[in-house]
Design an enzyme around this catalytic site. Structure first.
Site, PDB file in Angstrom:
ATOM      1  N   GLY A  74       2.307  12.793  -2.786  1.00 15.23           N
ATOM      2  CA  GLY A  74       1.946  14.096  -2.245  1.00 15.23           C
ATOM      3  C   GLY A  74       1.987  14.163  -0.739  1.00 15.23           C
ATOM      4  N   ASP A 107       8.460   2.944  -2.625  1.00 17.80           N
ATOM      5  CA  ASP A 107       7.665   3.446  -3.745  1.00 17.80           C
ATOM      6  C   ASP A 107       8.262   2.891  -5.030  1.00 17.80           C
ATOM      7  OD1 ASP A 107       6.123   5.041  -5.629  1.00 17.80           O
ATOM      8  OD2 ASP A 107       5.728   6.406  -3.960  1.00 17.80           O
ATOM      9  N   LYS A 149      10.997   8.038  -7.301  1.00 18.73           N
ATOM     10  CA  LYS A 149      10.603   8.925  -6.206  1.00 18.73           C
ATOM     11  C   LYS A 149      11.445   8.690  -4.955  1.00 18.73           C
ATOM     12  CE  LYS A 149       5.846   9.921  -7.549  1.00 18.73           C
ATOM     13  NZ  LYS A 149       4.413   9.845  -7.197  1.00 18.73           N
ATOM     14  N   ASN A 157       7.065  -2.464  -5.957  1.00 19.38           N
ATOM     15  CA  ASN A 157       5.648  -2.511  -5.608  1.00 19.38           C
ATOM     16  C   ASN A 157       5.440  -3.574  -4.534  1.00 19.38           C
ATOM     17  OD1 ASN A 157       2.885  -2.631  -5.462  1.00 19.38           O
ATOM     18  ND2 ASN A 157       2.545  -2.979  -7.646  1.00 19.38           N
ATOM     19  N   ASN A 198      -3.952   3.882  -3.147  1.00 24.07           N
ATOM     20  CA  ASN A 198      -4.808   2.815  -3.656  1.00 24.07           C
ATOM     21  C   ASN A 198      -5.097   1.819  -2.535  1.00 24.07           C
ATOM     22  OD1 ASN A 198      -2.845   0.289  -4.064  1.00 24.07           O
ATOM     23  ND2 ASN A 198      -1.745   2.145  -4.666  1.00 24.07           N
ATOM     24  N   CYS A 209      -8.885  -2.914  12.103  1.00 21.58           N
ATOM     25  CA  CYS A 209      -7.880  -2.913  11.047  1.00 21.58           C
ATOM     26  C   CYS A 209      -8.551  -2.451   9.757  1.00 21.58           C
ATOM     27  CB  CYS A 209      -7.244  -4.293  10.889  1.00 21.58           C
ATOM     28  SG  CYS A 209      -8.267  -5.498  10.003  1.00 21.58           S
ATOM     29  N   CYS A 240      -7.783  12.356 -14.029  1.00 20.98           N
ATOM     30  CA  CYS A 240      -6.919  11.965 -12.919  1.00 20.98           C
ATOM     31  C   CYS A 240      -7.426  12.620 -11.641  1.00 20.98           C
ATOM     32  CB  CYS A 240      -5.465  12.373 -13.178  1.00 20.98           C
ATOM     33  SG  CYS A 240      -5.212  14.138 -13.314  1.00 20.98           S
ATOM     34  N   CYS A 249     -13.963 -10.195  11.255  1.00 27.15           N
ATOM     35  CA  CYS A 249     -13.045  -9.693  10.231  1.00 27.15           C
ATOM     36  C   CYS A 249     -12.553 -10.846   9.355  1.00 27.15           C
ATOM     37  CB  CYS A 249     -11.869  -8.981  10.893  1.00 27.15           C
ATOM     38  SG  CYS A 249     -10.676  -8.289   9.713  1.00 27.15           S
ATOM     39  N   CYS A 298      -5.970 -10.633  12.188  1.00 21.81           N
ATOM     40  CA  CYS A 298      -6.689  -9.624  12.979  1.00 21.81           C
ATOM     41  C   CYS A 298      -7.480 -10.303  14.093  1.00 21.81           C
ATOM     42  CB  CYS A 298      -7.610  -8.804  12.078  1.00 21.81           C
ATOM     43  SG  CYS A 298      -8.620  -7.595  12.961  1.00 21.81           S
TER      44      CYS A 298
END
Length: 384
Positions: free
Chosen positions: A63, A84, A107, A130, A164, A206, A230, A283, A288
């Site tokens: 989106g 994606d 996509k 992924n 996610n 971060c 959803c 961290c 980092c």
């Protein structure tokens, strides 16, 4: 049957030729038309053509990511790298980008087709996998550090448009390792709020410096999803979030304006919080901590003292006799403008305050003072 196939092939060849001709016209017209000409003329953006030399990686073409890619393509970005692994579904039609005929396509493939049609000069590179798996993470790392505008150079900016935390942590780890600036973005589950965050390794926090509870407790996100439920999706919230993301990305790439470190949006009361998050010295990401040490070791920028502005008038000529005075300065303007020689004839005040007569002024100055109490006055009124 053979004749029909030949006719269709001839039609397809003719359409291809027509499309190529139209693309050539678009390229020629684009060279004549200056992108964002108003901003250039108003001296907001200098040398906007630098956008053609920039490469941006977008992780997540959903989106927010699809609209972000659309905006950057229309702005004339030089190269887009899309990541994606999902496919277009009919449930995605409430977004602003995909169409029903693209259902079933990956996509990144559907996005590449649409973006190429919008602006054929933008180079589109797609990766349908992924990034959170071990092998794919290495490929992702190599791509963002070696597939820039110049071969072997890193991309200019990474934009996270995923939904996610696992993917966000993967992007965070990659950018910390390679010291790449990136933007993180997201929309809430109820789709009424969103945010963007600019992360500069070592300078700002971060994603692992102040992680969400799900990340801090190592909770599997899949166990939190309720069956049959959803996340809500509003194209308005996603469009607003994508607009903020692209606007700040352009400010960073073209060096104009002020880039927001964190900008939120709440649709319920139109609230826009802004803040800057400092890095966490404890961290969990070792890269980092390394970037923090490198940033602290850098020489501090030299602050150049600006010269105080002089009181000389900006314009030497003042044909209309306009002067600026302080608000508390006494006004010397005459009540009757017809008697003034400093203004044009025929002008008068819309309202002329009446002057107090000498009798009124004397009466106000000599008014007797009565010390009678309120109770005595009420008693006098009752006896009347």
């Amino acid at each position: 049957m053979t004749n029909a196939i030949d006719e269709l092939q001839a039609i397809i060849a003719e359409l291809k030729t027509e499309v190529e001709e139209q693309r050539a016209v678009i390229r020629q017209s684009r060279d004549r038309i200056e992108h964002m000409s108003a901003e250039v003329r108003m001296n907001i953006v200098k040398n906007y053509e630098r956008i053609r030399d920039k490469t941006v990686a977008i992780v997540g073409v959903g989106g927010v990511g699809s609209v972000t890619a659309d905006m950057l393509t229309r702005c004339g970005i030089g190269k887009l790298i899309l990541f994606d692994y999902d496919k277009v579904e009919l449930a995605n039609m409430n977004r602003l980008f995909f169409t029903p005929d693209q259902a079933g396509l990956s996509k990144v493939e559907a996005a590449a087709r649409t973006l190429t049609f919008i602006n054929p000069d933008v180079r589109i590179e797609t990766h349908n996998y992924n990034i959170t798996t071990i092998d794919n993470f290495d490929n992702f790392l190599n791509t963002i550090t070696g597939d820039g505008t110049v071969a072997g150079e890193p991309v200019d900016l990474v934009l996270s448009c995923v939904d996610n935390f696992e993917a966000r942590m993967a992007i965070n780890a990659a950018c910390n390792e390679k010291c790449l600036n990136w933007f993180e973005s997201g929309v809430s589950e109820n789709a009424v709020s969103g945010h963007i965050q600019f992360l500069r390794p070592g300078d700002t926090a971060c994603f692992a410096c102040a992680p969400p509870l799900v990340v801090a407790e190592n909770i599997d996100e899949k166990t939190l999803k309720r069956e049959g439920v959803c996340a809500a999706s509003l194209p308005t919230t996603m469009g607003i979030t994508a607009g903020f993301l692209v606007q700040n990305a352009l400010k960073y790439l073209l060096n104009f304006g002020e880039v927001s470190d964190y900008l939120g949006y709440n649709a319920l009361n139109d609230f826009f919080p802004k803040m800057t998050l400092k890095p966490n010295p404890q961290c969990d990401d070792r890269n980092c901590l390394l970037r923090q040490k490198e940033f602290q070791a850098r020489p501090k920028p030299v602050v150049v003292q600006e010269e105080a502005p002089t009181d000389e008038p900006l314009h030497a000529s003042n044909d209309w006799g306009i002067e600026l005075v302080a608000e508390d300065a006494p006004s010397n303007a005459p009540t009757d403008l017809s008697q003034s020689t400093d203004v044009g004839q025929g002008l008068r005040l819309a309202y002329e305050a009446p002057e107090k007569s000498s009798a009124e002024a004397t009466q106000a100055a000599t008014a007797p003072v009565d010390d009678t109490s309120l109770e005595d006055l009420m008693a006098q009124m009752k006896s009347m």
